[in-house]
Design a protein around this motif. Structure first.
Motif, short mmCIF file in Angstrom:
data_model
loop_
_atom_site.label_atom_id
_atom_site.label_comp_id
_atom_site.label_asym_id
_atom_site.label_seq_id
_atom_site.Cartn_x
_atom_site.Cartn_y
_atom_site.Cartn_z
N LYS A 192 2.19 14.55 -9.30
CA LYS A 192 3.59 14.12 -8.26
C LYS A 192 3.01 11.99 -8.29
CE LYS A 192 4.54 17.80 -5.47
NZ LYS A 192 4.65 17.75 -3.98
N ASP A 193 4.21 11.21 -8.12
CA ASP A 193 3.79 9.86 -8.41
C ASP A 193 3.50 9.27 -7.61
OD1 ASP A 193 4.68 9.55 -11.25
OD2 ASP A 193 6.47 8.81 -10.56
N ILE A 194 2.30 8.71 -6.82
CA ILE A 194 2.00 7.59 -5.43
C ILE A 194 3.16 7.43 -5.11
CG2 ILE A 194 0.05 6.24 -4.74
CD1 ILE A 194 -2.03 7.81 -6.61
N GLU A 195 3.34 7.68 -4.41
CA GLU A 195 4.46 6.90 -3.33
C GLU A 195 4.41 5.64 -2.65
OE1 GLU A 195 7.74 9.26 -2.14
OE2 GLU A 195 7.21 10.73 -3.59
N ALA A 196 2.97 6.17 -1.74
CA ALA A 196 2.49 4.97 -0.24
C ALA A 196 2.77 3.33 -1.40
CB ALA A 196 0.86 5.47 0.05
N ALA A 197 1.92 3.67 -2.38
CA ALA A 197 2.53 1.94 -2.79
C ALA A 197 2.18 2.30 -4.40
CB ALA A 197 0.78 1.40 -3.08
N ASN A 198 3.58 0.75 -5.39
CA ASN A 198 4.01 1.03 -6.13
C ASN A 198 3.20 -0.05 -6.57
OD1 ASN A 198 4.58 -1.54 -4.80
ND2 ASN A 198 6.99 -0.66 -4.97
N ASN A 199 1.97 -1.18 -6.79
CA ASN A 199 1.56 -2.15 -7.06
C ASN A 199 -0.39 -2.74 -6.83
OD1 ASN A 199 1.44 -4.56 -5.56
ND2 ASN A 199 4.07 -4.05 -5.92
N LYS A 200 -0.96 -2.90 -7.51
CA LYS A 200 -1.82 -3.50 -6.39
C LYS A 200 -2.30 -4.59 -5.70
CE LYS A 200 -2.68 -5.45 -10.91
NZ LYS A 200 -2.68 -5.54 -11.73
N ASP A 201 -1.54 -5.28 -5.63
CA ASP A 201 -1.21 -6.13 -4.13
C ASP A 201 -0.90 -5.27 -3.01
OD1 ASP A 201 -1.68 -7.78 -5.61
OD2 ASP A 201 0.46 -8.47 -6.71
N LYS A 202 0.33 -4.11 -3.32
CA LYS A 202 0.17 -3.75 -1.98
C LYS A 202 -0.45 -2.14 -1.64
CE LYS A 202 2.84 -0.48 0.86
NZ LYS A 202 3.46 -1.33 1.76
N VAL A 203 -1.60 -2.06 -2.65
CA VAL A 203 -2.34 -1.27 -2.54
C VAL A 203 -3.51 -2.21 -1.18
CG1 VAL A 203 -5.08 -0.04 -2.86
CG2 VAL A 203 -2.64 0.12 -4.06
N HIS A 204 -3.48 -3.48 -1.46
CA HIS A 204 -4.47 -4.46 -1.01
C HIS A 204 -4.23 -4.72 0.54
CE1 HIS A 204 -6.20 -8.95 -0.36
NE2 HIS A 204 -7.43 -7.41 -0.46
N SER A 205 -2.99 -4.98 0.26
CA SER A 205 -2.13 -5.52 1.98
C SER A 205 -1.71 -3.95 3.07
CB SER A 205 -0.51 -5.71 1.27
OG SER A 205 0.14 -4.50 1.16
N LEU A 206 -2.43 -2.87 1.96
CA LEU A 206 -2.49 -1.88 3.11
C LEU A 206 -4.25 -1.92 3.11
CD1 LEU A 206 -1.15 1.52 1.13
CD2 LEU A 206 0.10 0.29 3.69
N VAL A 207 -5.33 -2.01 2.64
CA VAL A 207 -6.33 -2.44 3.33
C VAL A 207 -6.85 -3.49 4.38
CG1 VAL A 207 -8.41 -2.84 2.28
CG2 VAL A 207 -7.23 -2.18 0.84
N LYS A 208 -5.75 -4.30 4.04
CA LYS A 208 -5.71 -5.80 5.46
C LYS A 208 -5.75 -5.34 6.34
CE LYS A 208 -4.20 -9.32 3.62
NZ LYS A 208 -3.39 -10.21 2.84
N LYS A 209 -4.73 -4.32 6.63
CA LYS A 209 -4.30 -3.67 7.66
C LYS A 209 -5.43 -3.57 8.73
CE LYS A 209 0.21 -1.97 6.82
NZ LYS A 209 1.30 -0.80 7.39
N ALA A 210 -6.15 -2.97 8.43
CA ALA A 210 -7.71 -2.46 9.15
C ALA A 210 -8.37 -4.03 9.67
CB ALA A 210 -8.89 -2.03 7.79
N TYR A 211 -7.60 -4.99 9.05
CA TYR A 211 -8.21 -6.19 9.65
C TYR A 211 -8.26 -7.17 11.12
CZ TYR A 211 -8.75 -7.13 5.01
OH TYR A 211 -9.54 -7.10 3.52
N PRO A 212 -7.43 -6.53 11.74
CA PRO A 212 -7.44 -7.34 12.89
C PRO A 212 -8.33 -5.55 13.67
CG PRO A 212 -4.62 -6.86 12.05
CD PRO A 212 -5.94 -6.82 10.99
N TYR A 213 -8.18 -5.15 13.55
CA TYR A 213 -9.43 -3.93 13.89
C TYR A 213 -10.46 -3.81 13.72
CZ TYR A 213 -5.23 -0.66 14.31
OH TYR A 213 -4.37 -0.47 14.55
N LEU A 214 -10.77 -4.61 12.45
CA LEU A 214 -12.50 -5.32 12.09
C LEU A 214 -12.56 -6.81 13.16
CD1 LEU A 214 -12.69 -5.38 8.55
CD2 LEU A 214 -14.21 -3.92 10.46
N GLU A 215 -12.26 -7.30 13.28
CA GLU A 215 -12.40 -8.56 14.56
C GLU A 215 -12.19 -7.74 15.04
OE1 GLU A 215 -10.02 -12.83 15.94
OE2 GLU A 215 -9.18 -11.88 14.25
N HIS A 216 -11.48 -6.78 16.80
CA HIS A 216 -11.53 -6.63 17.79
C HIS A 216 -12.43 -5.09 17.88
CE1 HIS A 216 -8.04 -8.38 17.67
NE2 HIS A 216 -8.59 -9.12 19.00
#
Length: 329
Positions: A263-287
């Motif tokens: 099945k095709d991956i639907e959570a992300a459709n390009n490399k920038d979307k993958v990176h944007s999902l990774v970046k969701k951890a940044y506020p948690y790293l700071e706190h």
């Protein structure tokens, strides 16, 4: 940059001391030591530690915690574990092992490098100085000073007075590539107050400077009944000091080249979307932080945003001059 993947550079500023331990007590000057490179003996944070904490925090952000955050194996009743769904932003980005609904595992779309020291704060008689070395600059893909070979501190200052780096006293020499390195650090998002206060030492001295200036703390277990220290419960541990600049890379793969269960991956459709999902951890790293001793005031890490405008060194220097003139008036 390739169609198959893209590497994103990251710089983080330690808001607290950071302790990523080796997993047990060792004989030495401290009981609980931190992870070091086996060759250079320079402290680092393993990529596996970074990936694990990112996965947990992204799972929190996406409301997939704790099922998709942990090891992923269901319990004896078959409940829990990774969902292994092509629509899941956690399982697709960070991967999963063989689970109850999947015949095979998936490596994930994001790969994390080890976290290396970029600039290390050291106390001197002139105030804090952030120290690096040619090899640490090379890891980040920055300009390599060709003249930083002698046992000296290479910085913008041309003062002939020697400078102490903790217990080590070294002569000061001018760094010919200072402006170029400063501009490249600025592009990565390094704060301006650090850009004027960094120096370069030879690779053979850098590990000694770092290891002799780590933060070392002492703790003891408290008996809740007496409120006094438990006998024999005193221990020491070391950490990267506050204001250390750290560098790492995240390699994001193109989702269109991968499938999960045909099945095709639907959570992300390009490399920038993958990176944007990774970046969701940044506020948690700071706190919430990374590593151990989080209840003892350790672990918070702020990921710095790169300067897209990439102000040049001359512009920064002009701004500093303007501020000096305003202060005099």
């Amino acid at each position: 940059m390739s169609d198959g993947f893209e590497c994103f550079k990251h710089v983080g500023l330690a808001l607290d001391p950071i302790h990523v331990g080796t997993g047990g007590a060792r004989l030495g000057r401290v009981d609980l030591s931190i992870v070091r490179d086996p060759v250079t003996k320079i402290p680092k944070i393993p990529g596996s530690s970074l990936a694990g904490v990112h996965r947990a925090y992204v799972a929190m952000a996406e409301k997939k915690y704790p099922g998709c955050a942990g090891q992923g194996q269901p319990d004896t009743s078959g409940a829990g574990g990774h969902c292994c769904d092509p629509k899941c932003p956690v399982c697709t980005v960070f991967g999963f092992a063989k689970g109850k609904d999947s015949t095979t595992g998936f490596t994930g779309l994001a790969a994390f490098s080890d976290v290396h020291i970029q600039l290390f704060p050291v106390a001197t008689r002139e105030g804090p100085l952030w120290v690096t070395s040619p090899e640490q600059l090379r890891i980040a893909g920055l300009s390599i000073p060709e003249d930083a070979n002698a046992d000296a501190v290479y910085r913008k200052s041309t003062s002939s007075q020697p400078l102490n780096l903790g217990w080590l006293l070294l002569p000061v020499k001018a760094l010919s590539e200072h402006s170029c390195i400063r501009d490249e650090l600025n592009k990565l998002g390094v704060p301006k107050h650090i850009l004027d206060r960094f120096g370069v030492v030879p690779d053979r001295l850098f590990s000694h400077v770092v290891n002799s200036n780590l933060e070392v703390r002492t703790s003891v277990s408290i008996n809740p009944e007496t409120g006094a220290a438990e006998e024999g419960a005193l221990f020491t541990y070391e950490a990267l000091p506050r204001a250390t600049l750290l560098f790492w890379e995240v390699t994001c793969k193109n989702p269109k080249h991968f499938k999960i269960g045909n099945k095709d991956i639907e959570a992300a459709n390009n490399k920038d979307k993958v990176h944007s999902l990774v970046k969701k951890a940044y506020p948690y790293l700071e706190h919430l932080g990374i590593g151990g001793m989080g209840t003892r005031g350790m672990g918070r890490l702020r990921v710095l945003e790169p300067n897209a405008s990439s102000n040049h060194s001359s512009e920064i220097e002009q701004s500093d001059k303007d501020k000096s003139q305003e202060a005099r008036h």
